[in-house]
Scaffold this motif. Structure first.
Motif, PDB file in Angstrom:
ATOM      1  N   ARG A  17       0.839  -1.204   0.000  1.00 37.64           N
ATOM      2  CA  ARG A  17       0.000   0.000   0.000  1.00 37.64           C
ATOM      3  C   ARG A  17       0.877   1.259   0.000  1.00 37.64           C
ATOM      4  O   ARG A  17       0.593   2.233  -0.699  1.00 37.64           O
ATOM      5  CB  ARG A  17      -0.918   0.003   1.219  1.00 37.64           C
ATOM      6  CG  ARG A  17      -1.819   1.247   1.284  1.00 37.64           C
ATOM      7  CD  ARG A  17      -2.678   1.296   2.533  1.00 37.64           C
ATOM      8  NE  ARG A  17      -3.662   0.238   2.519  1.00 37.64           N
ATOM      9  CZ  ARG A  17      -3.684  -0.786   3.384  1.00 37.64           C
ATOM     10  NH1 ARG A  17      -2.747  -0.883   4.315  1.00 37.64           N
ATOM     11  NH2 ARG A  17      -4.614  -1.704   3.313  1.00 37.64           N
ATOM     12  N   ARG A  20       2.060   2.010  -3.414  1.00 37.72           N
ATOM     13  CA  ARG A  20       0.984   2.559  -4.261  1.00 37.72           C
ATOM     14  C   ARG A  20       0.742   4.034  -3.962  1.00 37.72           C
ATOM     15  O   ARG A  20       0.531   4.845  -4.873  1.00 37.72           O
ATOM     16  CB  ARG A  20      -0.300   1.747  -4.048  1.00 37.72           C
ATOM     17  CG  ARG A  20      -1.507   2.324  -4.787  1.00 37.72           C
ATOM     18  CD  ARG A  20      -2.723   1.430  -4.683  1.00 37.72           C
ATOM     19  NE  ARG A  20      -3.208   1.240  -3.330  1.00 37.72           N
ATOM     20  CZ  ARG A  20      -4.003   2.089  -2.680  1.00 37.72           C
ATOM     21  NH1 ARG A  20      -4.383   3.241  -3.257  1.00 37.72           N
ATOM     22  NH2 ARG A  20      -4.415   1.836  -1.441  1.00 37.72           N
ATOM     23  N   CYS A  23       3.685   6.618  -5.288  1.00 36.32           N
ATOM     24  CA  CYS A  23       4.106   6.519  -6.690  1.00 36.32           C
ATOM     25  C   CYS A  23       4.697   7.860  -7.135  1.00 36.32           C
ATOM     26  O   CYS A  23       4.091   8.925  -6.881  1.00 36.32           O
ATOM     27  CB  CYS A  23       2.903   6.152  -7.549  1.00 36.32           C
ATOM     28  SG  CYS A  23       3.294   5.893  -9.282  1.00 36.32           S
ATOM     29  N   LEU A  33      -4.266   1.328 -10.154  1.00 35.00           N
ATOM     30  CA  LEU A  33      -3.138   0.394 -10.153  1.00 35.00           C
ATOM     31  C   LEU A  33      -3.513  -0.903 -10.878  1.00 35.00           C
ATOM     32  O   LEU A  33      -2.719  -1.431 -11.660  1.00 35.00           O
ATOM     33  CB  LEU A  33      -2.700   0.083  -8.727  1.00 35.00           C
ATOM     34  CG  LEU A  33      -1.551  -0.920  -8.596  1.00 35.00           C
ATOM     35  CD1 LEU A  33      -0.321  -0.464  -9.380  1.00 35.00           C
ATOM     36  CD2 LEU A  33      -1.190  -1.151  -7.129  1.00 35.00           C
ATOM     37  N   TRP A  64       4.190  -5.213  -9.308  1.00 32.47           N
ATOM     38  CA  TRP A  64       3.696  -4.140  -8.438  1.00 32.47           C
ATOM     39  C   TRP A  64       4.764  -3.065  -8.256  1.00 32.47           C
ATOM     40  O   TRP A  64       4.483  -1.864  -8.367  1.00 32.47           O
ATOM     41  CB  TRP A  64       3.313  -4.742  -7.081  1.00 32.47           C
ATOM     42  CG  TRP A  64       2.604  -3.830  -6.138  1.00 32.47           C
ATOM     43  CD1 TRP A  64       3.099  -2.699  -5.538  1.00 32.47           C
ATOM     44  CD2 TRP A  64       1.256  -3.968  -5.665  1.00 32.47           C
ATOM     45  NE1 TRP A  64       2.164  -2.124  -4.728  1.00 32.47           N
ATOM     46  CE2 TRP A  64       1.015  -2.887  -4.774  1.00 32.47           C
ATOM     47  CE3 TRP A  64       0.250  -4.894  -5.887  1.00 32.47           C
ATOM     48  CZ2 TRP A  64      -0.192  -2.724  -4.114  1.00 32.47           C
ATOM     49  CZ3 TRP A  64      -0.963  -4.731  -5.233  1.00 32.47           C
ATOM     50  CH2 TRP A  64      -1.181  -3.658  -4.367  1.00 32.47           C
ATOM     51  N   THR A  68       4.273   0.816  -9.694  1.00 34.14           N
ATOM     52  CA  THR A  68       4.181   1.952  -8.771  1.00 34.14           C
ATOM     53  C   THR A  68       5.408   2.847  -8.853  1.00 34.14           C
ATOM     54  O   THR A  68       5.546   3.795  -8.064  1.00 34.14           O
ATOM     55  CB  THR A  68       4.017   1.452  -7.314  1.00 34.14           C
ATOM     56  OG1 THR A  68       5.112   0.590  -6.983  1.00 34.14           O
ATOM     57  CG2 THR A  68       2.696   0.706  -7.144  1.00 34.14           C
TER      58      THR A  68
END
Length: 285
Positions: A17, A20, A23, A33, A64, A68
């Motif tokens: 998290r 994210r 970013c 995302l 991921w 990000t």
């Protein structure tokens, strides 16, 4: 699922998290995302991963990190994943390339172990299996797990590990529930040969083979199978995963379970009598 495992998974989710929300080109929503990651990704999946309700694959962590804008974070994410996977090893992940890799991992533990303590409630232990019995057991497990078939390689690896039975300085303390002698996980002819093999093992100076008869008074119910390696590590098998436990409290618990079960076991000629009775009870075909 263990509390420690779940806490570790939630910690990984918090890190995801954080990536994210930081970013470089602006914080992303879960939906944004998922769209950036592409096929197979949904807002729901993003939420499950971040809240520790789902475990990411290594390649998903890499995707991921890149999506990000934090590709350098992948190494740390992977280390977190491997940290808690080392304790709970899911069959889905372990069997992604077949059973041989699983056999090789357990062989490494055997090689560094001098005293192996085994409890089996449903199967003849791998250390004492015939090739034919092992073949049927591994085939059935592969069918259930829908994993790649490398049965013959896995059988060879399992049988090769049995060379330790004749090595001086090793001790195998093996105990079984009588039900393992009757379970038709293979044709009756294969089980007959397996039981003959067990009869021949009784008396080896490196093996203490005990059986808990159906008629024995039990101090505790015969729960999951487990293996204790030199009182430093316990491996417990379940349907979803193997648990690899090396904390002192867990090892002590399983040793206590072993000693409690052993109070109901028979050895030597008495164990041979139980095995012989199971052999005579086999169907003709």
């Amino acid at each position: 699922m263990s509390t420690d495992y779940q806490q570790a998974r939630e910690a990984l989710g918090l890190r995801l998290r954080e990536l994210r929300l930081t970013c470089p080109d602006g914080r992303l929503t879960g939906a944004q995302l998922a769209e950036r990651l592409g096929a197979g990704w949904t807002k729901s999946k993003i939420s499950k991963l971040e809240n520790g309700r789902q475990t990411a694959e290594a390649e998903e962590l890499q995707a991921w990190a890149e999506a990000t804008g934090h590709p350098e974070a992948y190494a740390g994410l992977l280390a977190q994943l491997r940290g808690f996977e080392s304790h709970i090893r899911s069959w889905r992940r372990q069997l992604s390339s077949g059973h041989r890799r699983v056999q090789d991992a357990i062989t490494a533990e055997h090689d560094r172990t001098r005293v192996l303590t085994i409890w089996e409630n449903v199967l003849v232990p791998g250390m004492l299996q015939t090739a034919d019995y092992a073949r049927h057991v591994l085939t059935r497990h592969a069918n259930l797990m829908q994993s790649p078939r490398d049965t013959e390689d896995a059988v060879r690896a399992r049988i090769a590990r049995q060379a330790g039975l004749t090595e001086p300085g090793r001790l195998y303390r093996i105990m079984m529930w009588e039900g393992a002698l009757h379970a038709l996980v293979c044709p009756p002819s294969a089980l007959a040969a397996q039981l003959d093999r067990l009869m021949g093992v009784v008396g080896l100076d490196t093996v203490q083979l005990g059986v808990i008869p159906f008629t024995a008074s039990l101090r505790i119910f015969p729960g999951n199978s487990f293996w204790i390696y030199d009182e430093r590590r316990v491996v417990v098998e379940d349907w979803h995963a193997e648990l690899w436990l090396d904390d002192a409290d867990s090892v002590a618990t399983y040793l206590r379970v072993w000693r409690t079960l052993e109070q109901s076991a028979v050895y030597g000629a008495d164990a041979q009598n139980v095995i012989s009775r199971a052999r005579r009870a086999l169907p003709a075909r």
